[in-house]
Enzyme design. Structure first.
Site, PDB file in Angstrom:
ATOM      1  N   HIS A   1       0.832  -1.210   0.000  1.00  0.00           N
ATOM      2  CA  HIS A   1       0.000   0.000   0.000  1.00  0.00           C
ATOM      3  C   HIS A   1       0.864   1.256   0.000  1.00  0.00           C
ATOM      4  O   HIS A   1       0.504   2.270  -0.593  1.00  0.00           O
ATOM      5  CB  HIS A   1      -0.963   0.001   1.196  1.00  0.00           C
ATOM      6  CG  HIS A   1      -0.295   0.098   2.533  1.00  0.00           C
ATOM      7  ND1 HIS A   1      -0.168  -0.964   3.398  1.00  0.00           N
ATOM      8  CD2 HIS A   1       0.307   1.130   3.172  1.00  0.00           C
ATOM      9  CE1 HIS A   1       0.459  -0.590   4.491  1.00  0.00           C
ATOM     10  NE2 HIS A   1       0.767   0.679   4.386  1.00  0.00           N
TER      11      HIS A   1
ATOM     12  N   GLU B   1      -5.546 -12.544 -15.097  1.00  0.00           N
ATOM     13  CA  GLU B   1      -5.033 -12.498 -13.726  1.00  0.00           C
ATOM     14  C   GLU B   1      -4.698 -13.888 -13.220  1.00  0.00           C
ATOM     15  O   GLU B   1      -3.958 -14.043 -12.257  1.00  0.00           O
ATOM     16  CB  GLU B   1      -6.085 -11.884 -12.796  1.00  0.00           C
ATOM     17  CG  GLU B   1      -6.539 -10.503 -13.220  1.00  0.00           C
ATOM     18  CD  GLU B   1      -7.843 -10.108 -12.541  1.00  0.00           C
ATOM     19  OE1 GLU B   1      -7.784  -9.278 -11.628  1.00  0.00           O
ATOM     20  OE2 GLU B   1      -8.893 -10.637 -12.928  1.00  0.00           O
TER      21      GLU B   1
ATOM     22  N   ASN C   1      -0.976  -7.356 -10.760  1.00  0.00           N
ATOM     23  CA  ASN C   1      -0.957  -7.582  -9.312  1.00  0.00           C
ATOM     24  C   ASN C   1      -1.437  -8.993  -8.984  1.00  0.00           C
ATOM     25  O   ASN C   1      -0.778  -9.753  -8.276  1.00  0.00           O
ATOM     26  CB  ASN C   1      -1.837  -6.562  -8.592  1.00  0.00           C
ATOM     27  CG  ASN C   1      -1.355  -5.143  -8.784  1.00  0.00           C
ATOM     28  OD1 ASN C   1      -0.362  -4.899  -9.457  1.00  0.00           O
ATOM     29  ND2 ASN C   1      -2.062  -4.198  -8.202  1.00  0.00           N
ATOM     30  N   ASP C   2      -2.621  -9.354  -9.498  1.00  0.00           N
ATOM     31  CA  ASP C   2      -3.153 -10.684  -9.223  1.00  0.00           C
ATOM     32  C   ASP C   2      -2.406 -11.758 -10.006  1.00  0.00           C
ATOM     33  O   ASP C   2      -2.227 -12.878  -9.509  1.00  0.00           O
ATOM     34  CB  ASP C   2      -4.646 -10.737  -9.550  1.00  0.00           C
ATOM     35  CG  ASP C   2      -5.515 -10.344  -8.362  1.00  0.00           C
ATOM     36  OD1 ASP C   2      -5.111 -10.649  -7.223  1.00  0.00           O
ATOM     37  OD2 ASP C   2      -6.575  -9.731  -8.560  1.00  0.00           O
TER      38      ASP C   2
ATOM     39  N   ARG D   1     -14.075  -2.427 -15.985  1.00  0.00           N
ATOM     40  CA  ARG D   1     -14.046  -3.771 -15.418  1.00  0.00           C
ATOM     41  C   ARG D   1     -15.371  -4.048 -14.724  1.00  0.00           C
ATOM     42  O   ARG D   1     -15.822  -3.259 -13.884  1.00  0.00           O
ATOM     43  CB  ARG D   1     -12.905  -3.893 -14.408  1.00  0.00           C
ATOM     44  CG  ARG D   1     -12.781  -5.280 -13.782  1.00  0.00           C
ATOM     45  CD  ARG D   1     -11.606  -5.360 -12.821  1.00  0.00           C
ATOM     46  NE  ARG D   1     -11.798  -4.550 -11.630  1.00  0.00           N
ATOM     47  CZ  ARG D   1     -10.840  -4.299 -10.738  1.00  0.00           C
ATOM     48  NH1 ARG D   1      -9.632  -4.785 -10.915  1.00  0.00           N
ATOM     49  NH2 ARG D   1     -11.092  -3.542  -9.677  1.00  0.00           N
TER      50      ARG D   1
ATOM     51  N   ARG E   1      -1.190 -11.282  -1.926  1.00  0.00           N
ATOM     52  CA  ARG E   1      -0.769  -9.889  -2.070  1.00  0.00           C
ATOM     53  C   ARG E   1      -1.101  -9.048  -0.846  1.00  0.00           C
ATOM     54  O   ARG E   1      -0.603  -7.928  -0.710  1.00  0.00           O
ATOM     55  CB  ARG E   1      -1.408  -9.280  -3.322  1.00  0.00           C
ATOM     56  CG  ARG E   1      -2.919  -9.330  -3.321  1.00  0.00           C
ATOM     57  CD  ARG E   1      -3.521  -8.915  -4.643  1.00  0.00           C
ATOM     58  NE  ARG E   1      -3.463  -7.490  -4.832  1.00  0.00           N
ATOM     59  CZ  ARG E   1      -4.188  -6.838  -5.748  1.00  0.00           C
ATOM     60  NH1 ARG E   1      -4.976  -7.505  -6.565  1.00  0.00           N
ATOM     61  NH2 ARG E   1      -4.115  -5.545  -5.856  1.00  0.00           N
TER      62      ARG E   1
ATOM     63  N   CYS F   1      -2.858  -3.346 -17.026  1.00  0.00           N
ATOM     64  CA  CYS F   1      -3.550  -2.390 -16.145  1.00  0.00           C
ATOM     65  C   CYS F   1      -3.168  -2.569 -14.681  1.00  0.00           C
ATOM     66  O   CYS F   1      -3.796  -1.989 -13.804  1.00  0.00           O
ATOM     67  CB  CYS F   1      -5.065  -2.492 -16.311  1.00  0.00           C
ATOM     68  SG  CYS F   1      -5.762  -4.075 -15.796  1.00  0.00           S
TER      69      CYS F   1
ATOM     70  N   ARG G   1     -12.546   0.988 -12.249  1.00  0.00           N
ATOM     71  CA  ARG G   1     -12.992   0.077 -11.197  1.00  0.00           C
ATOM     72  C   ARG G   1     -14.406   0.474 -10.772  1.00  0.00           C
ATOM     73  O   ARG G   1     -14.609   1.585 -10.271  1.00  0.00           O
ATOM     74  CB  ARG G   1     -12.044   0.143 -10.002  1.00  0.00           C
ATOM     75  CG  ARG G   1     -10.577  -0.105 -10.335  1.00  0.00           C
ATOM     76  CD  ARG G   1      -9.722   0.000  -9.072  1.00  0.00           C
ATOM     77  NE  ARG G   1      -8.300  -0.173  -9.317  1.00  0.00           N
ATOM     78  CZ  ARG G   1      -7.455   0.829  -9.543  1.00  0.00           C
ATOM     79  NH1 ARG G   1      -7.897   2.088  -9.559  1.00  0.00           N
ATOM     80  NH2 ARG G   1      -6.173   0.588  -9.753  1.00  0.00           N
TER      81      ARG G   1
END
Length: 552
Positions: A184, A411, A434-435, A322, A445, A482, A286
């Protein structure tokens, strides 16, 4: 050591004196209550009110996402169930500081056990508890130090609220001992354009007043900089500032190969900043903001209004939306399963939507209606897709409900392994790095103990990206990025070399990525990508690419 290695966030460079963040308050002692319970309860009530008001004030000053975080913390400080627990402990003879600590710790443990999104809130509760105890003691709460002069902030790590509230006129750079490229702290630092290096394991060796150079591009903190190194840091800083303030141009490589640079946005309110930063469209919108704070799914009309507001900001430009990505760290009572033992591997994303198809149908209907009333080029994608059958399901339903361009997110590694079949059905693929990294490396994560595995530079992840890029090139379909990886300027070039056709990122990263792309040709990008693919680890991939860049 003259250089302390870490993971750089962006390409910024800064120099200045170190100022360390204060250590957390020690655990209150368990001495018995002194005085009467009524006075103790009153002192706690006053402390709660002061802390809540201070958090609210800070939130109003910060605005945006930070305001939401701090307002949520202010509500925690006034939670009646926690206050009842504090009062009960005081009545039983516990001193006020210990009563506050015990009550908040009890709730923290409950949230920590839930994991994911709720687990993250446990850290916020801890921060509130520390602030209340500091108020009771009459001392400053631990947090970002105040200074009359600019400084390099060094900390073990920062709470989201701390990062969001950094005074950019005073904080020259950020160095943390903990954290990884998708922590974060890294994400918020990148979003605010702060020069930062995370995961500096030797950061505890830095002392207040020590002059350092923080070179995020190189991923090092220079602890004993020479005059030449200080001058070079200033030159790099001025160069980056010039790039940020340069006239906005389309994303492109040195040889003219176009690489559209898009923005990741979380609500229509984020659109103006993205446009001002030079976003050529939206690569990830998002939609969770519409659902997370509601006990039920919003209706078609409510959703349509928000989608129209966003699409109107990007006439004639691509906007990739998304579909609702609930589950894992974003549970919803009306959609996701309760008490899943491992929600990150459970019914999330398209899996949850398919189980409650009426919610997906309403969302796609609202998007199609918004598309019909605006001039943006709407693309819609499904999250957490595992195979060709799920791709066919989503694309078919999207077509039925009026969506012209339907794709899927990559992902889950299985999608990359079946990339040729998936891209035979989907109009496009967008890679959520990320995923994809999380599932490739089997590293949650949200779990700090395995943050070192959460590195999109790992060749295993890059090989999956290459498979997707090759499949997209073979059929002439777009393969976008993304995830946070697109915000890393050098990695962005590598991703283009692997076949990525668009890059989407936090708006603050657009200038750095645009500048980096302009210094490399497509052939050079492919050479950099080949070097990364051949490396045995994430660190080795970074080093191999750096060697290629040096030799160019």
């Amino acid at each position: 050591m003259p250089e302390l290695p870490g993971v750089g966030v962006g390409r910024g460079t800064a120099s200045g004196p170190v100022l360390r963040m204060a250590a957390p308050l020690g655990e209150p002692d368990a001495s018995p209550l002194q005085g009467d319970a009524a006075s103790a309860k009153a002192s706690v009530g006053e402390a709660l009110a002061v802390v809540a008001a201070d958090l609210g004030r800070r939130g109003a000053l910060a605005g945006g996402d930070a305001q939401q975080v701090l307002e949520a913390q202010a509500l925690m400080a006034q939670d009646p169930s926690i206050l009842d627990d504090v009062h009960a402990q005081i009545d039983s003879g516990t001193n006020p500081e210990r009563a506050v600590y015990n009550a908040f710790k009890s709730f923290q443990d409950i949230l920590s056990g839930m994991g994911g999104y709720m687990g993250e809130r446990a850290a916020d509760l801890g921060d509130v508890s520390q602030r209340i105890i500091a108020q009771l003691r009459g001392v400053h709460a631990p947090g970002v130090p105040e200074s009359d002069t600019p400084f390099v902030l060094v900390a073990r790590d920062l709470a989201p609220a701390d990062t969001a509230l950094l005074d950019l006129d005073k904080v020259l750079a950020l160095v943390t001992r903990d954290g990884g490229p998708t922590s974060h702290t890294a994400i918020l630092a990148r979003a605010k354009g702060i020069t930062a290096i995370v995961g500096v394991t030797s950061a505890d060796d830095l002392v207040d007043g020590q002059t350092v150079v923080v070179d995020a591009g190189a991923g090092v903190v220079i602890t004993e900089p020479t005059d030449e190194q200080l001058a070079e840091a200033e030159r790099k800083r001025a160069e980056r500032l010039a790039a940020v303030n340069a006239p906005l141009t389309p994303g492109a490589l040195k040889d003219g190969t176009l690489v559209p640079l898009l923005a990741n946005v979380g609500s229509p309110n984020d659109a103006p900043a993205a446009v001002a930063a030079g976003a050529e469209g939206v690569g990830l919108f998002r939609t969770e903001f519409l659902f997370l704070d509601s006990p039920y799914a919003p209706d078609v009309a409510t959703q349509k209004a928000s989608y129209v507001a966003l699409l109107k900001e990007f006439p004639g430009k691509k906007v990739v939306v998304r579909a609702l990505d609930a589950g894992a760290d974003k549970p919803l009572p009306f959609l996701t399963d309760k008490d899943e033992e491992n929600p990150a591997l459970g019914r999330r994303g398209l899996r949850a939507l398919r189980h409650h198809e009426e919610i997906l149908r309403d969302q796609l209907t609202a998007l199609a209606q918004a598309d019909a009333e605006t001039e943006a080029d709407l693309w819609v994608m499904a999250p957490m897709v595992a195979d060709v059958e799920e791709t066919e399901y989503f694309v078919s339903l999207a077509r039925e409900l009026g969506i012209r361009t339907a794709g899927v997110m990559a992902e889950v590694p299985s999608v990359a392994l079946m990339a040729d079949q998936v891209l035979g059905v989907a109009d496009f693929v967008s890679i959520g790095t990320n995923d994809l990294t999380q599932y490739t490396m089997a590293a949650d994560r949200m779990l700090g103990t395995v943050a070192s595995y959460q590195d999109p530079w790992h060749p295993a992840v890059l090989r999956l990206v290459a498979q997707l890029g090759d499949a997209g090139r073979a059929v002439g379909k777009g393969v976008g990025i993304c995830g946070e990886a697109a915000s890393d300027p050098v990695l962005a070039v590598v991703l283009v070399g692997l076949g990525a056709t668009t890059l989407s990122m936090t708006p603050a990263a657009l200038a750095d990525v645009r500048a980096e792309l302009s210094t490399h040709t497509l052939d050079e990008a492919r050479r950099m990508a080949a070097a990364a693919l051949a490396a045995p680890s994430a660190a080795a991939a970074r080093s191999a690419v750096a060697s290629v860049v040096t030799s160019l």
